[in-house]
Design a protein around this motif. Structure first.
Motif, PDB file in Angstrom:
ATOM      1  N   THR A 219      -4.415  66.412  67.966  1.00  0.00           N
ATOM      2  CA  THR A 219      -4.288  66.187  69.416  1.00  0.00           C
ATOM      3  C   THR A 219      -2.821  66.231  69.850  1.00  0.00           C
ATOM      4  O   THR A 219      -1.915  66.059  69.035  1.00  0.00           O
ATOM      5  CB  THR A 219      -4.839  64.784  69.736  1.00  0.00           C
ATOM      6  N   ASP A 220      -2.631  66.422  71.132  1.00  0.00           N
ATOM      7  CA  ASP A 220      -1.266  66.362  71.682  1.00  0.00           C
ATOM      8  C   ASP A 220      -0.893  64.904  71.937  1.00  0.00           C
ATOM      9  O   ASP A 220      -1.733  64.109  72.365  1.00  0.00           O
ATOM     10  CB  ASP A 220      -1.200  67.093  73.029  1.00  0.00           C
ATOM     11  N   ILE A 221       0.367  64.583  71.695  1.00  0.00           N
ATOM     12  CA  ILE A 221       0.838  63.232  72.025  1.00  0.00           C
ATOM     13  C   ILE A 221       1.308  63.260  73.480  1.00  0.00           C
ATOM     14  O   ILE A 221       2.106  64.121  73.864  1.00  0.00           O
ATOM     15  CB  ILE A 221       1.984  62.803  71.091  1.00  0.00           C
ATOM     16  N   MET A 222       0.795  62.353  74.281  1.00  0.00           N
ATOM     17  CA  MET A 222       1.068  62.397  75.719  1.00  0.00           C
ATOM     18  C   MET A 222       2.124  61.380  76.134  1.00  0.00           C
ATOM     19  O   MET A 222       2.306  60.338  75.517  1.00  0.00           O
ATOM     20  CB  MET A 222      -0.222  62.100  76.514  1.00  0.00           C
ATOM     21  N   ASP A 223       2.771  61.695  77.233  1.00  0.00           N
ATOM     22  CA  ASP A 223       3.729  60.792  77.833  1.00  0.00           C
ATOM     23  C   ASP A 223       2.969  59.730  78.643  1.00  0.00           C
ATOM     24  O   ASP A 223       1.953  60.047  79.235  1.00  0.00           O
ATOM     25  CB  ASP A 223       4.607  61.619  78.774  1.00  0.00           C
ATOM     26  N   PRO A 224       3.477  58.491  78.674  1.00  0.00           N
ATOM     27  CA  PRO A 224       2.793  57.481  79.498  1.00  0.00           C
ATOM     28  C   PRO A 224       2.697  57.927  80.968  1.00  0.00           C
ATOM     29  O   PRO A 224       1.780  57.538  81.677  1.00  0.00           O
ATOM     30  CB  PRO A 224       3.683  56.244  79.382  1.00  0.00           C
ATOM     31  N   ASP A 225       3.645  58.749  81.407  1.00  0.00           N
ATOM     32  CA  ASP A 225       3.618  59.202  82.799  1.00  0.00           C
ATOM     33  C   ASP A 225       2.753  60.440  82.992  1.00  0.00           C
ATOM     34  O   ASP A 225       2.779  61.057  84.051  1.00  0.00           O
ATOM     35  CB  ASP A 225       5.039  59.549  83.275  1.00  0.00           C
ATOM     36  N   GLY A 226       2.029  60.831  81.970  1.00  0.00           N
ATOM     37  CA  GLY A 226       1.196  62.031  82.069  1.00  0.00           C
ATOM     38  C   GLY A 226       1.930  63.229  81.503  1.00  0.00           C
ATOM     39  O   GLY A 226       3.150  63.220  81.379  1.00  0.00           O
ATOM     40  N   GLY A 227       1.195  64.227  81.141  1.00  0.00           N
ATOM     41  CA  GLY A 227       1.790  65.431  80.553  1.00  0.00           C
ATOM     42  C   GLY A 227       2.128  65.211  79.093  1.00  0.00           C
ATOM     43  O   GLY A 227       1.957  64.103  78.561  1.00  0.00           O
ATOM     44  N   LYS A 228       2.601  66.276  78.451  1.00  0.00           N
ATOM     45  CA  LYS A 228       2.979  66.142  77.049  1.00  0.00           C
ATOM     46  C   LYS A 228       4.241  65.292  76.917  1.00  0.00           C
ATOM     47  O   LYS A 228       5.036  65.216  77.838  1.00  0.00           O
ATOM     48  CB  LYS A 228       3.191  67.534  76.435  1.00  0.00           C
ATOM     49  N   LEU A 229       4.383  64.689  75.756  1.00  0.00           N
ATOM     50  CA  LEU A 229       5.501  63.773  75.529  1.00  0.00           C
ATOM     51  C   LEU A 229       6.845  64.430  75.864  1.00  0.00           C
ATOM     52  O   LEU A 229       7.130  65.532  75.425  1.00  0.00           O
ATOM     53  CB  LEU A 229       5.483  63.345  74.061  1.00  0.00           C
TER      54      LEU A 229
END
Ligand code: GLU
Length: 430
Positions: A219-229
């Motif tokens: 899976t992709d690791i996501m940013d807490p603000d949305g979108g990819k890290l």
């Protein structure tokens, strides 16, 4: 029938500082192999010499070493060019690939042709780059062992990918298939962004007559603000996070839970327990969020587990009795090693005090504090006797001694500073 030995690989390109997502892939690939006593291979994918960073290989090895990840075999793709050249030539001979002389002109930035079907494919050229001759109207597919789903494509959307460049270096697509086969990799584990390459690889496997290994995309690791890290809120490179003061043990524990979960609710893992409990069915299907508060929490847990000596070492301090007292005072209070300096600088140098921070009764408070300290009395008694407000009294004391509002406990801090130094700092303001 005997079970096939599990063999995994971590295949980074030495093109920049290792990202947290790569580290996660390495941990999972390692655990997948070691859980069943399999082999874990480190393979450097350095076929794009333009993008290579000096010292990149050493850096990858050093970082894996910090986390105690050891490999059973080690390979460097640029030392194996013969193998890829032979495979590519074989594909041409068997009509599965073709020479192309418009490689650079017809290539987009990612190496794919601008046109799905390359103009050179039917020209029967005898030199140049080598590209895959992708058939029309066929299906390719595989079952992804991470998301546990069948994924398939029509070859009509797969381009005639370059396999071998004119400089005789392979592209990723050729090298990865040749090597995964040659190294007997049973499980290929990689980031989700590689999924679009997989149909190309599947065709190459087929045409070279190789068995397709198990393939899984994380899976992709996501940013807490949305979108990819992204790097907006701090580092996402492994070295950057270590530099920020995260302990390897904490980082490890945090990272393995980004996309994998144990059957029970256990949260604390080290490399051994992770390998022991690792189970493919623990891979999560939804994208994990990189939650820094959680990372801070793990780091706090691991900082508290250290002995004072260990913490002194990690902080690069001298092992003196003063440092020991300071470190034991803050061990429960820091989340990152880098918090240490701001919390304790007043022990090592006189603070700059902004007198505007004092409350209105600060002179009275400091005077009585001086008397109390001189006669070695409990300062709480001084507060009661003078009818001071406890919070206000200690805040003025804290500011005079440390210059800031948040500090380790002030009585203990004065004890470490020494009576004389404490008194000198208070006397300055009256
Ligand atoms: N060299 C690729 C990377 O840097 C490896 C992808 C794979 O594991 O197939 O991530």
């Amino acid at each position: 029938m005997s079970k096939v030995k599990i063999c995994t690989r971590f295949a980074p390109s030495p093109t920049g500082s290792m990202h947290i997502g790569n580290l996660r892939t390495a941990f999972y690939a390692y655990a997948l192999a070691k859980h069943s006593n399999g082999d874990f291979i480190l393979r450097i994918e350095d076929t794009d010499k333009k993008r290579e960073k000096e010292g990149g290989v050493e850096d990858i090895k050093r970082l894996l070493g910090i986390f105690n990840i050891k490999w059973d075999e080690f390979y460097v793709q640029s030392e194996r060019l013969d193998l890829y050249n032979k495979a590519a030539e074989r594909l041409v001979k068997e009509g599965r690939a073709f020479y192309c002389q418009c490689e650079a002109k017809n290539a987009k930035e990612d190496g794919f042709s601008k046109d799905l079907r390359d103009p050179c494919r039917d020209k029967n050229l005898t030199s140049g780059a080598i590209k895959l001759k992708v058939p029309d109207n066929e299906g390719v597919g595989f079952t992804d062992f991470v998301i546990n789903k069948k994924v398939s494509w029509s070859t009509n959307i797969v381009g005639d990918a370059t396999l071998l460049k004119t400089d005789k270096f392979p592209t990723y697509h050729l090298a990865v298939v040749v090597d995964d086969n040659d190294m007997k990799i049973s499980h290929v584990l990689r980031g989700h962004d590689w999924m679009p390459s997989t149909p190309i690889h599947l065709l190459v496997y087929k045409y070279l007559g190789f068995d397709v290994p198990q393939i899984g995309h994380l899976t992709d690791i996501m940013d807490p603000d949305g979108g990819k890290l992204s790097k907006r809120k701090g580092s996402t490179s492994v070295q950057g996070l270590l530099d920020e003061g995260y302990l390897p043990d904490a980082l490890f524990n945090f990272v393995i839970l980004l996309g994998w979960a144990p059957k029970n609710n256990q949260e604390l893992f080290n490399l051994n327990s992770f390998v022991k409990d690792f189970d493919q069915s623990g891979f999560q299907k939804s994208n994990p969020v990189f939650n820094r508060d959680k990372l801070d929490w793990f780091n706090g847990q691991y900082i508290r587990k250290l002995s004072i000596e260990e913490l002194i070492n990690k902080l690069n301090l001298e092992n003196t009795s003063k440092n020991k007292s300071i470190v034991s005072l803050i061990q429960d209070r820091i989340k990152k090693l880098s918090d240490f300096n701001s919390l304790t600088s007043f022990f090592f140098e006189k603070p700059e005090v902004d007198t505007k921070l004092f409350g209105e009764n600060y002179k009275k408070h400091l005077r009585k504090a001086i008397e109390g300290i001189q006669s070695e009395r409990d300062l709480m008694e001084v507060v009661k006797e003078n009818d001071f407000k406890t919070g206000d009294f200690f805040m003025d004391l804290r500011i005079a001694i440390t210059g800031v509002k948040f500090t380790p406990p002030i009585n203990e801090s004065i004890a470490i500073l020494g009576k004389e130094e404490g008194l000198a700092r208070l006397n300055k303001f009256i």
